[in-house]
Design a protein around this motif. Structure first.
Motif, PDB file in Angstrom:
ATOM      1  N   TRP A 188       0.828  -1.199   0.000  1.00  0.00           N
ATOM      2  CA  TRP A 188       0.000   0.000   0.000  1.00  0.00           C
ATOM      3  C   TRP A 188       0.868   1.257   0.000  1.00  0.00           C
ATOM      4  O   TRP A 188       0.545   2.236  -0.675  1.00  0.00           O
ATOM      5  N   SER A 189       1.969   1.209   0.748  1.00  0.00           N
ATOM      6  CA  SER A 189       2.893   2.352   0.759  1.00  0.00           C
ATOM      7  C   SER A 189       3.520   2.556  -0.616  1.00  0.00           C
ATOM      8  O   SER A 189       3.654   3.690  -1.093  1.00  0.00           O
ATOM      9  N   ILE A 190       3.898   1.440  -1.247  1.00  0.00           N
ATOM     10  CA  ILE A 190       4.468   1.534  -2.594  1.00  0.00           C
ATOM     11  C   ILE A 190       3.435   2.094  -3.572  1.00  0.00           C
ATOM     12  O   ILE A 190       3.750   2.939  -4.420  1.00  0.00           O
ATOM     13  N   ALA A 191       2.190   1.612  -3.449  1.00  0.00           N
ATOM     14  CA  ALA A 191       1.129   2.109  -4.331  1.00  0.00           C
ATOM     15  C   ALA A 191       0.892   3.591  -4.115  1.00  0.00           C
ATOM     16  O   ALA A 191       0.708   4.358  -5.088  1.00  0.00           O
ATOM     17  N   GLN A 192       0.884   4.050  -2.857  1.00  0.00           N
ATOM     18  CA  GLN A 192       0.703   5.473  -2.574  1.00  0.00           C
ATOM     19  C   GLN A 192       1.840   6.297  -3.181  1.00  0.00           C
ATOM     20  O   GLN A 192       1.613   7.379  -3.748  1.00  0.00           O
ATOM     21  N   THR A 193       3.084   5.789  -3.053  1.00  0.00           N
ATOM     22  CA  THR A 193       4.228   6.509  -3.614  1.00  0.00           C
ATOM     23  C   THR A 193       4.122   6.624  -5.126  1.00  0.00           C
ATOM     24  O   THR A 193       4.374   7.692  -5.712  1.00  0.00           O
ATOM     25  N   LEU A 194       3.732   5.526  -5.780  1.00  0.00           N
ATOM     26  CA  LEU A 194       3.578   5.553  -7.233  1.00  0.00           C
ATOM     27  C   LEU A 194       2.478   6.522  -7.661  1.00  0.00           C
ATOM     28  O   LEU A 194       2.616   7.236  -8.666  1.00  0.00           O
ATOM     29  N   ILE A 195       1.384   6.533  -6.895  1.00  0.00           N
ATOM     30  CA  ILE A 195       0.293   7.467  -7.213  1.00  0.00           C
ATOM     31  C   ILE A 195       0.753   8.911  -7.078  1.00  0.00           C
ATOM     32  O   ILE A 195       0.454   9.766  -7.933  1.00  0.00           O
ATOM     33  N   LEU A 196       1.510   9.200  -5.998  1.00  0.00           N
ATOM     34  CA  LEU A 196       2.008  10.560  -5.804  1.00  0.00           C
ATOM     35  C   LEU A 196       2.966  10.966  -6.923  1.00  0.00           C
ATOM     36  O   LEU A 196       2.914  12.089  -7.438  1.00  0.00           O
TER      37      LEU A 196
END
Length: 217
Positions: A188-196
């Motif tokens: 989820w953290s990786i997904a949030q970083t990619l989204i940002l």
């Protein structure tokens, strides 16, 4: 010595606290959760009492009243579903370690017609070596007092081993749950970083197109 005495007292209190009573209605179901190791015998002794509206007291016995017992293992599989009389004993053996659901209910109309919807159920659940009737075992196998005591100690050791195995099983389940949760948090953290990052790149390209359209750059 003091710690040992306190531990023995605590075990004695826990052993006595297995007995309880509760009230149910005509179609009401009462369920209990019992953590049981695998391959462990469980015995439940129960007794029902109807409320006499005229005498304003519970009757000592309730002949003809039926009590249905249903037991489910941790996977939700029904391992016991049987109709019993107003007083008796049910027995089952666990094959899966974990939380077992024990439910009792009465489908008799006597509760509504005679007791005004009040039924008291006394329940005593014995797990493992506490479920053994050693006086009966001694009479059946013709054991001496010393032999019976050795038998009790062996059963206690076996039950302790089952409890230890069950605790290891719980620790393993908890470790797997923790690892799964940590892995999900990481993704989820990786997904949030990619989204940002994606949002930032899109905003930069949008601003660049805006400035070029306005001929500011």
């Amino acid at each position: 010595m003091t710690k040992c005495a306190l531990l023995c007292l605590l075990l004695a209190v826990v052993d006595v606290s297995t007995a309880l009573y509760f009230h149910i209605g005509e179609t009401e179901k009462k369920c209990f959760i019992e953590e049981i190791p695998d391959e462990t015998m469980v015995i439940g002794n129960y007794k029902t009492q109807l409320w006499d509206k005229n005498k304003q007291e519970f009757l000592p016995s309730t002949p003809g009243l039926g009590m249905h017992v249903e037991v489910k293992d941790p996977d939700g599989k029904v391992i016991l579903s049987k109709q019993y009389s107003s007083e008796g004993r049910f027995t089952f053996t666990s094959h899966t370690p974990g939380e077992h659901q024990i439910c009792l209910h009465s489908n008799s109309t006597k509760i509504a017609l005679f007791a005004g919807g009040r039924l008291r159920v006394h329940l005593d659940i014995q797990v493992g070596e506490h479920a053994n009737d050693y006086s009966e075992i001694a009479a059946k196998d013709k054991l001496t007092e010393l032999q019976l005591r050795v038998r009790q100690l062996l059963d206690q050791v076996e039950q302790i081993q089952k409890e230890q195995n069950y605790q290891r099983y719980r620790e393993e389940r908890f470790r797997q749950t923790s690892e799964s949760t940590n892995q999900r948090v990481l993704w989820w953290s990786i997904a949030q970083t990619l989204i940002l990052i994606t949002t930032g790149i899109w905003q930069m390209r949008h601003l660049k197109s805006f400035f070029e359209a306005k001929k500011l750059v």
